[in-house]
Design an enzyme around this catalytic site. Structure first.
Site, mmCIF file in Angstrom:
data_model
loop_
_atom_site.group_PDB
_atom_site.id
_atom_site.type_symbol
_atom_site.label_atom_id
_atom_site.label_comp_id
_atom_site.label_asym_id
_atom_site.label_seq_id
_atom_site.Cartn_x
_atom_site.Cartn_y
_atom_site.Cartn_z
ATOM 1 C CB SER A 1 12.898 22.715 -15.011
ATOM 2 O OG SER A 1 12.077 23.855 -15.139
ATOM 3 C CD GLU B 1 8.883 12.325 -15.193
ATOM 4 O OE1 GLU B 1 7.866 13.037 -15.237
ATOM 5 O OE2 GLU B 1 10.020 12.787 -15.018
ATOM 6 C CE1 TYR C 1 -4.380 -10.131 -46.279
ATOM 7 C CE2 TYR C 1 -5.832 -9.523 -48.092
ATOM 8 C CZ TYR C 1 -4.824 -9.203 -47.206
ATOM 9 O OH TYR C 1 -4.249 -7.956 -47.241
ATOM 10 C CG HIS D 1 -1.657 -1.260 1.430
ATOM 11 N ND1 HIS D 1 -2.890 -1.558 0.895
ATOM 12 C CD2 HIS D 1 -1.290 -2.362 2.135
ATOM 13 C CE1 HIS D 1 -3.258 -2.775 1.271
ATOM 14 N NE2 HIS D 1 -2.300 -3.296 2.022
ATOM 15 C CE LYS E 1 11.407 19.983 -11.278
ATOM 16 N NZ LYS E 1 10.398 19.296 -10.516
HETATM 17 N N1 ARG Z 1 -0.379 -5.408 -48.748
HETATM 18 C C1 ARG Z 1 -1.214 -6.518 -48.451
HETATM 19 C C2 ARG Z 1 -1.260 -6.775 -46.944
HETATM 20 O O1 ARG Z 1 -0.448 -6.269 -46.289
HETATM 21 C C3 ARG Z 1 -0.681 -7.738 -49.135
HETATM 22 C C4 ARG Z 1 -1.705 -8.778 -49.386
HETATM 23 C C5 ARG Z 1 -2.689 -8.252 -50.339
HETATM 24 N N2 ARG Z 1 -3.544 -9.271 -50.857
HETATM 25 C C6 ARG Z 1 -4.598 -8.987 -51.592
HETATM 26 N N3 ARG Z 1 -5.292 -9.957 -52.027
HETATM 27 N N4 ARG Z 1 -4.954 -7.754 -51.840
HETATM 28 O O2 ARG Z 1 -2.115 -7.467 -46.433
#
Ligand code: ARG
Length: 470
Positions: A291, A304, A331, A170, A297
């Site tokens: 400072s 920090e 993706y 504490h 200072k």
């Molecule tokens: N610049 C893209 C990324 O970083 C690469 C992959 C892109 N793929 C695509 N199908 N557009 O994710």
């Protein structure tokens, strides 16, 4: 609406993209600016080239490329690598990202063979592979930096095994401890940080290459070849997962956030200890700043700032978590946004750790001040209670008796060890002359003589074993 080719330049004549076959119009300029990543993903060039060389080598091994084509690709890519390193490579926003910039230049340099490099591969498995290769290197660098910091802390601790300071709970004086014990507590936090980096590295070190866009490829690829060439432990088991998830990057950032949290705690203590109220340590001028208005200072700005930088790494982690949230397989372009926060984590840690480490030897330990501070605050009250327990008093009763002794000491402005034996006996008749050994700070720390305790002998052992484990 009929097409008006005269008003819109055709993709064939203007701004031709590598993916532009089915496009009739060129990309809108704002879209080009909006969607490029070369301004930040160029830093992946080395890993991108390594991945491409491994890919071409594998394609030749399975008969998709000839050996001549492989050799031409490899030497072309190595030339590009040398040019980039020499600052002789012009990155183009029109070519979007690091992958297409390098591939376009390769084809320009070596012709037809360059156009075959992308066989059986997509930028989706390519970028996932690049990031993993990159983070594997950064993990190794981080382990090294953590080792350096731990070593600096052990060097600071070594001469201070018998240095007594107040331990706090504490933020109130609780019990005396060895200063080295305190430094070793920091080392333990860093040890776990390092273990986390190493553990995450295992999950990073898995190869997406071969997953292509999302479903794999119809070419007779041999992923064990690329895997071995790139030093990956194993190829990924599922092509959809491999191109889409960035959990390994989130883990990397999460480890960074936890490490920064630890550093911020250390910094908080350093800042407190350097204040006029504590004066437990001083820090060399090279690691402090002044400072502009108050001439007297000397501020612990490094500590920090490190504490402050914790905030941005938390922000980076939050960005990555939020980025990945709700993304359907596989993706999605969202994932391009993973790089800037990830690079920010890397850059922050790779400046914070060396600076913080360099500051450690500039810390001067004020032994006398720490000792005086430990004398105040009745830090050996628990020792007195435990002494009574050894005289057969149940702990709760002992606690009560010592509470009254402390109250007496407060009212009379005395240390516990200054109270006369007769007075102590008026609270607990079983108290004898041997109590004074227990009431001293030295006696207190000596008595915590078990594995993990603050007795100097134990601290010396812990220090030795920590050094060995680094
Ligand atoms: N610049 C893209 C990324 O970083 C690469 C992959 C892109 N793929 C695509 N199908 N557009 O994710």
């Amino acid at each position: 609406m009929s097409k008006q080719p005269d008003q819109q330049p055709s993709a064939k004549t203007a701004n031709k993209k590598m993916w532009g076959g089915r496009f009739q119009q060129s990309t809108n300029e704002l879209v080009e600016q909006f969607s490029e990543s070369i301004s930040f993903d160029a830093r992946l060039y080395e890993h991108d080239i390594r991945g491409s060389i491994a890919h071409a080598t594998m394609l030749a091994a399975v008969g998709v490329l000839t050996n001549e084509e492989r050799d031409s690709i490899k030497s072309g890519l190595l030339n590009i690598l040398a040019d980039i390193q020499a600052g002789d490579f012009t990155w183009s926003t029109a070519l979007e990202d690091v992958h297409m910039n390098i591939e376009a230049r390769l084809t320009k340099d070596i012709g037809e063979a360059g156009k075959k490099l992308h066989t059986g591969r997509s930028r989706n498995d390519q970028v996932a592979t690049d990031i993993r290769l990159y983070l594997r290197d950064r993990s190794d660098a981080q382990v090294e930096l953590l080792n350096n910091l731990q070593t600096a802390l052990l060097d600071l601790a070594e001469p201070e095994i018998e240095t007594i300071m107040p331990g706090f709970t504490h933020l109130q004086v609780a019990q005396p401890i060895s200063f080295a014990h305190h430094m070793l507590a920091w080392c333990e936090m860093l040890q776990r940080d390092k273990e986390r980096v190493l553990s995450t590295r295992e999950r990073i070190n898995v190869m997406p290459l071969g997953s292509a866009a999302l479903a794999g490829t119809s070419f007779p690829i041999d992923r064990s070849i690329t895997c071995e060439l790139l030093g990956f432990a194993t190829p990924t088991r599922n092509s959809l997962d491999a191109v889409s998830d960035r959990d390994f990057a989130i883990e990397f950032a999460s480890n960074g956030a936890i490490l920064m949290m630890h550093l911020s705690r250390m910094c908080e203590e350093i800042i407190l200890w350097m204040s006029e109220a504590y004066k437990f340590i001083s820090i060399g001028d090279a690691y402090c700043t002044g400072s502009s208005i108050m001439p007297q200072k000397k501020n612990p700005d490094i500590a920090e700032l490190v504490r402050g930088k914790c905030a941005r790494v938390y922000g980076d982690l939050t960005t990555l978590l939020t980025l990945m949230k709700s993304q359907p397989l596989a993706y999605n372009r969202d994932n391009q946004e993973d790089k800037e926060p990830l690079f920010d984590v890397v850059d922050t840690l790779e400046i914070v750790l060396p600076v913080f480490t360099a500051m450690i030897p500039a810390i001067e330990v004020k032994r006398e001040r720490m000792y005086q501070a430990a004398l105040g605050g009745y830090a050996t009250a628990t020792d007195l209670a435990e002494y009574l327990v050894r005289k057969q008093i149940p702990f709760r009763d002992a606690h009560e008796i010592v509470g009254k002794v402390v109250n007496y000491a407060i009212e009379n402005e005395q240390q516990l060890s200054d109270i006369a034996l007769e007075k102590l006996q008026s609270f607990g008749p079983m108290i004898e002359q041997d109590v004074f050994a227990v009431l001293s700070l030295e006696g207190s720390i000596q008595s915590r003589d078990h594995f993990g305790g603050t007795a100097p002998k134990r601290v010396a052992e812990a220090l030795r074993s920590m050094r060995e484990s680094i």
